[in-house]
Write an enzyme that holds these catalytic residues in place. Structure first.
Site, PDB file in Angstrom:
ATOM      1  N   GLY A  37     -12.945   1.287  -4.193  1.00 55.86           N
ATOM      2  CA  GLY A  37     -12.179   0.215  -3.550  1.00 55.86           C
ATOM      3  C   GLY A  37     -13.102  -0.815  -2.929  1.00 55.86           C
ATOM      4  O   GLY A  37     -14.100  -0.463  -2.283  1.00 55.86           O
ATOM      5  N   GLY A  39     -11.697  -3.870  -1.377  1.00 55.68           N
ATOM      6  CA  GLY A  39     -10.758  -4.833  -0.823  1.00 55.68           C
ATOM      7  C   GLY A  39     -11.154  -5.168   0.605  1.00 55.68           C
ATOM      8  O   GLY A  39     -12.336  -5.261   0.940  1.00 55.68           O
ATOM      9  N   LYS A 131      -4.403   6.895   5.454  1.00 52.98           N
ATOM     10  CA  LYS A 131      -3.505   7.718   6.297  1.00 52.98           C
ATOM     11  C   LYS A 131      -2.307   8.235   5.515  1.00 52.98           C
ATOM     12  O   LYS A 131      -1.850   9.351   5.739  1.00 52.98           O
ATOM     13  CB  LYS A 131      -3.069   6.951   7.539  1.00 52.98           C
ATOM     14  CG  LYS A 131      -2.044   5.849   7.425  1.00 52.98           C
ATOM     15  CD  LYS A 131      -2.458   4.505   6.893  1.00 52.98           C
ATOM     16  CE  LYS A 131      -3.657   3.873   7.509  1.00 52.98           C
ATOM     17  NZ  LYS A 131      -3.721   2.412   7.356  1.00 52.98           N
ATOM     18  N   LYS A 231       0.220   8.085  10.811  1.00 58.48           N
ATOM     19  CA  LYS A 231      -0.784   8.302  11.859  1.00 58.48           C
ATOM     20  C   LYS A 231      -0.284   9.331  12.884  1.00 58.48           C
ATOM     21  O   LYS A 231      -1.051  10.166  13.365  1.00 58.48           O
ATOM     22  CB  LYS A 231      -1.121   6.977  12.534  1.00 58.48           C
ATOM     23  CG  LYS A 231      -1.845   6.023  11.596  1.00 58.48           C
ATOM     24  CD  LYS A 231      -1.875   4.603  12.136  1.00 58.48           C
ATOM     25  CE  LYS A 231      -2.535   3.665  11.135  1.00 58.48           C
ATOM     26  NZ  LYS A 231      -2.386   2.258  11.488  1.00 58.48           N
TER      27      LYS A 231
HETATM   28  P1  NDP Z   1      -6.945  -3.570  -0.321  1.00 54.96           P
HETATM   29  O1  NDP Z   1      -5.655  -3.678  -1.049  1.00 54.96           O
HETATM   30  O2  NDP Z   1      -7.502  -4.785   0.329  1.00 54.96           O
HETATM   31  O3  NDP Z   1      -8.078  -3.057  -1.345  1.00 54.96           O
HETATM   32  C1  NDP Z   1      -7.833  -2.038  -2.266  1.00 54.96           C
HETATM   33  C2  NDP Z   1      -9.023  -1.936  -3.193  1.00 54.96           C
HETATM   34  O4  NDP Z   1      -8.786  -0.859  -4.095  1.00 54.96           O
HETATM   35  C3  NDP Z   1      -9.260  -3.189  -4.062  1.00 54.96           C
HETATM   36  O5  NDP Z   1     -10.629  -3.444  -4.155  1.00 54.96           O
HETATM   37  C4  NDP Z   1      -8.717  -2.785  -5.426  1.00 54.96           C
HETATM   38  O6  NDP Z   1      -9.390  -3.358  -6.524  1.00 54.96           O
HETATM   39  C5  NDP Z   1      -9.024  -1.304  -5.421  1.00 54.96           C
HETATM   40  N1  NDP Z   1      -8.185  -0.590  -6.364  1.00 54.96           N
HETATM   41  C6  NDP Z   1      -6.837  -0.640  -6.488  1.00 54.96           C
HETATM   42  N2  NDP Z   1      -6.441   0.143  -7.505  1.00 54.96           N
HETATM   43  C7  NDP Z   1      -7.557   0.693  -8.018  1.00 54.96           C
HETATM   44  C8  NDP Z   1      -7.807   1.563  -9.095  1.00 54.96           C
HETATM   45  N3  NDP Z   1      -6.821   2.030  -9.845  1.00 54.96           N
HETATM   46  N4  NDP Z   1      -9.093   1.934  -9.341  1.00 54.96           N
HETATM   47  C9  NDP Z   1     -10.108   1.442  -8.602  1.00 54.96           C
HETATM   48  N5  NDP Z   1      -9.930   0.601  -7.558  1.00 54.96           N
HETATM   49  C10 NDP Z   1      -8.671   0.226  -7.291  1.00 54.96           C
HETATM   50  O7  NDP Z   1      -6.789  -2.368   0.708  1.00 54.96           O
HETATM   51  P2  NDP Z   1      -7.475  -2.206   2.137  1.00 54.96           P
HETATM   52  O8  NDP Z   1      -8.932  -2.385   2.001  1.00 54.96           O
HETATM   53  O9  NDP Z   1      -6.758  -3.000   3.155  1.00 54.96           O
HETATM   54  O10 NDP Z   1      -7.112  -0.679   2.477  1.00 54.96           O
HETATM   55  C11 NDP Z   1      -7.789   0.384   1.859  1.00 54.96           C
HETATM   56  C12 NDP Z   1      -7.396   1.683   2.554  1.00 54.96           C
HETATM   57  O11 NDP Z   1      -7.783   1.623   3.916  1.00 54.96           O
HETATM   58  C13 NDP Z   1      -5.890   1.989   2.558  1.00 54.96           C
HETATM   59  O12 NDP Z   1      -5.705   3.368   2.427  1.00 54.96           O
HETATM   60  C14 NDP Z   1      -5.449   1.536   3.934  1.00 54.96           C
HETATM   61  O13 NDP Z   1      -4.309   2.216   4.413  1.00 54.96           O
HETATM   62  C15 NDP Z   1      -6.662   1.912   4.748  1.00 54.96           C
HETATM   63  N6  NDP Z   1      -6.798   1.174   5.981  1.00 54.96           N
HETATM   64  C16 NDP Z   1      -6.746  -0.188   5.968  1.00 54.96           C
HETATM   65  C17 NDP Z   1      -6.876  -0.895   7.137  1.00 54.96           C
HETATM   66  C18 NDP Z   1      -6.820  -2.372   7.170  1.00 54.96           C
HETATM   67  O14 NDP Z   1      -6.808  -2.928   8.285  1.00 54.96           O
HETATM   68  N7  NDP Z   1      -6.817  -3.065   6.039  1.00 54.96           N
HETATM   69  C19 NDP Z   1      -7.053  -0.194   8.417  1.00 54.96           C
HETATM   70  C20 NDP Z   1      -7.122   1.261   8.314  1.00 54.96           C
HETATM   71  C21 NDP Z   1      -6.988   1.892   7.131  1.00 54.96           C
HETATM   72  P3  NDP Z   1      -9.422  -4.939  -6.794  1.00 54.96           P
HETATM   73  O15 NDP Z   1     -10.341  -5.500  -5.745  1.00 54.96           O
HETATM   74  O16 NDP Z   1      -9.981  -5.039  -8.158  1.00 54.96           O
HETATM   75  O17 NDP Z   1      -8.018  -5.427  -6.665  1.00 54.96           O
HETATM   76  N1  HSE Z   2      -1.689  -1.836   8.366  1.00 54.18           N
HETATM   77  C1  HSE Z   2      -2.315  -1.089   9.387  1.00 54.18           C
HETATM   78  C2  HSE Z   2      -2.028  -1.730  10.724  1.00 54.18           C
HETATM   79  C3  HSE Z   2      -3.794  -1.025   9.162  1.00 54.18           C
HETATM   80  O1  HSE Z   2      -1.450  -2.806  10.758  1.00 54.18           O
HETATM   81  O2  HSE Z   2      -2.351  -1.129  11.748  1.00 54.18           O
HETATM   82  C4  HSE Z   2      -4.453   0.006  10.006  1.00 54.18           C
HETATM   83  O3  HSE Z   2      -4.102   1.274   9.610  1.00 54.18           O
END
Ligand code: NDP
Ligand code: HSE
Length: 456
Positions: A37, A39, A131, A231
């Site tokens: 990932g 993202g 989570k 959570k």
């Molecule tokens: P995003 O949607 O921003 O990023 C997801 C990433 O996963 C992207 O890079 C995407 O690829 C990649 N991806 C999706 N499908 C696949 C696949 N089949 N194979 C390989 N890679 C894949 O998510 P976040 O970064 O926001 O969140 C990630 C995790 O962290 C989640 O579980 C979320 O609940 C957790 N989290 C997030 C927080 C936040 O504030 N954002 C806070 C706490 C936890 P591509 O770039 O090519 O689209």
């Molecule tokens: N979507 C979640 C939030 C990210 O708004 O708190 C952190 O888990």
């Protein structure tokens, strides 16, 4: 010796110790990482790891090297990420011999479950921020980690940078937790705060939370309380040594909270917060059970939780010996989440280099889960009634019949009808529910517009 040569000598000394002392199969002095990932979170994990690699080497006692980054869309621009690291074959990356630790920051449940289980079964430690995955499949994941004698870390899964998981797993492992309550979803806190303080509409506030990277890919999970419920399940499981799953958590989101509710709360001296509450209930015979719930809650403006604004999170823990503790900070967003992921990565990498395992989960207490109907709370009930003699008495009589004690009543004239705002003393959910149902059938009661629980 100048600072540089001193550091180099110190590195050599550490590397020598690592080569001789590693008990885990991490190649001498180096821990290979698969980042799944890229993202909001993954991009910050990558950046911080690359920018601070020398510090990580010192903290771990060996170098951490990203061996590959799995993404979904290979043609998306990834500034600063060498093309040769990118792959869309996460399984192949996990199974590489030079990968020791897998960091899962993809999100979702089924696909990451498959990847995380594959990694654990292949003897790789796992760090996840997911989570939803942990709340749904903790038993299976913990068993796979135990069977392979590797680590499963998930600090970022609860309130991102706030060290809630580590606190429950380690710091308070010698205490008895009574209650955990708090604001654990940044998106909903941001929305409620924006609606109350700037008058933003629900949609405007949600769009801004999404733009800032707080909201999940599908914000339904945030606004309907599912993210907070995951959570809560994780916190309750760790705190009460009892498996609590996502589906065990009573969950109400904020999508039904209106500007009128927020204004009524303000007039009465409250703010509305989405709270996650994990509670140990003790019956008269001393038997214990556990309840976890998420719902909008009226918090007195005097209470510290009332001033937790924007996307900030705060968690109260009440423990038998420690007393009350409060944790406050960034609970969402790329950088704060990456901080927690990297803390876990340091732990997993240290264990790979030096041997040892992270503290696992222990559900030995296996307490029964209390039905939500057994839980008690105070309630703020807002209803529209005919403005005529005897109306207040009729409403009060319904409360009296079910044994729900009224604490205060306010009336506001709205033209042909009146608004009655009743605040109760403590009552059981199932009793209050029946009372509200009965109130709806009282002649002259036009509508029970909202029922919101009070207290932090
Ligand atoms: P995003 O949607 O921003 O990023 C997801 C990433 O996963 C992207 O890079 C995407 O690829 C990649 N991806 C999706 N499908 C696949 C696949 N089949 N194979 C390989 N890679 C894949 O998510 P976040 O970064 O926001 O969140 C990630 C995790 O962290 C989640 O579980 C979320 O609940 C957790 N989290 C997030 C927080 C936040 O504030 N954002 C806070 C706490 C936890 P591509 O770039 O090519 O689209
Ligand atoms: N979507 C979640 C939030 C990210 O708004 O708190 C952190 O888990």
């Amino acid at each position: 010796m100048n600072a540089t040569t001193q550091a180099a000598a110190s590195n050599q000394k550490q590397d020598a110790t690592i080569s001789g002392g590693s008990s885990s199969g991490a190649r001498a002095g180096s821990v290979g990482v698969a980042l799944l990932g890229m993202g909001t979170v993954g991009a910050e994990v990558f950046r911080l790891l690359e920018e601070n690699s020398n510090d990580f080497t010192h903290r771990i006692g060996g170098a951490v090297e990203i061996k590959g980054v799995a993404v979904s869309n290979m043609s998306k621009p990834r500034p600063g990420v060498p093309d040769e690291l990118l792959t869309d074959d996460a399984h192949a990356l996990i199974n590489r011999d030079d990968v020791d630790v897998v960091v899962e920051v993809i999100g979702g449940i089924d696909y990451p479950r498959e990847l995380v289980l594959a990694a654990l079964k292949a003897g790789k430690s796992v760090v996840t921020a997911n989570k939803a995955l942990v709340a749904a499949h903790a038993d299976e994941l913990a068993a796979a980690a135990d069977a392979a004698d590797v680590d499963l870390y998930f600090e970022a899964a609860v309130a991102a940078a706030i060290p809630v998981v580590g606190m429950l797993r380690r710091s308070l492992a010698g205490d008895k937790i009574q209650r955990i309550s708090g604001i654990v979803n940044g998106t909903t806190n941001f929305i409620l705060d924006a609606m109350a303080s700037t008058g933003a509409s629900y949609d405007e506030a949600l769009a801004e939370a999404t733009r800032l990277g707080y909201a999940e890919a599908d914000p339904t999970a945030d606004v309907e309380g599912h993210d907070a419920a995951s959570k809560a399940a994780i916190m309750a499981s760790l705190g009460f040594h009892t498996r609590v799953k996502f589906e065990d958590v009573h969950c109400e989101g904020i999508s039904a909270v209106t500007a009128k509710d927020i204004a009524a709360a303000d007039q009465a001296g409250y703010v509305i917060k989405l709270l996650a509450i994990c509670e140990r209930l003790v019956a008269e015979d001393g038997s214990e059970s556990v309840n976890a719930r998420v719902h909008p809650t009226l918090v007195s403006k005097e209470h510290p939780l009332a001033s937790v604004n924007e996307s900030y999170n705060a968690i109260f823990v009440e423990a038998e010996a420690a007393g009350s503790l409060m944790f406050y900070g960034n609970g969402a967003g790329g950088n704060p989440t990456a901080s927690a992921v990297l803390g876990d990565l340091v732990g997993a990498a240290r264990n790979k280099v030096h041997g040892g395992r992270a503290p696992g989960e222990n559900t030995y207490a296996n307490l029964p889960l209390a039905d939500f109907g057994e839980v008690t709370a105070r309630y703020h009930i807002d209803m529209e009634v005919d403005d005529r003699a005897g109306m207040l008495a009729a409403v009060a009589q319904e409360f009296a019949k079910s044994g729900v004690s009224i604490r205060t009543v306010r009336q506001q004239d709205t033209g042909h009808t009146a608004r009655l705002i009743v605040v109760t003393h403590s009552a059981q959910e199932k009793v209050l529910d029946a009372t509200v149902h009965a109130l709806s059938n009282v002649p002259g009661v036009k509508a029970v517009d909202s029922v919101i629980r009070l207290g932090a």
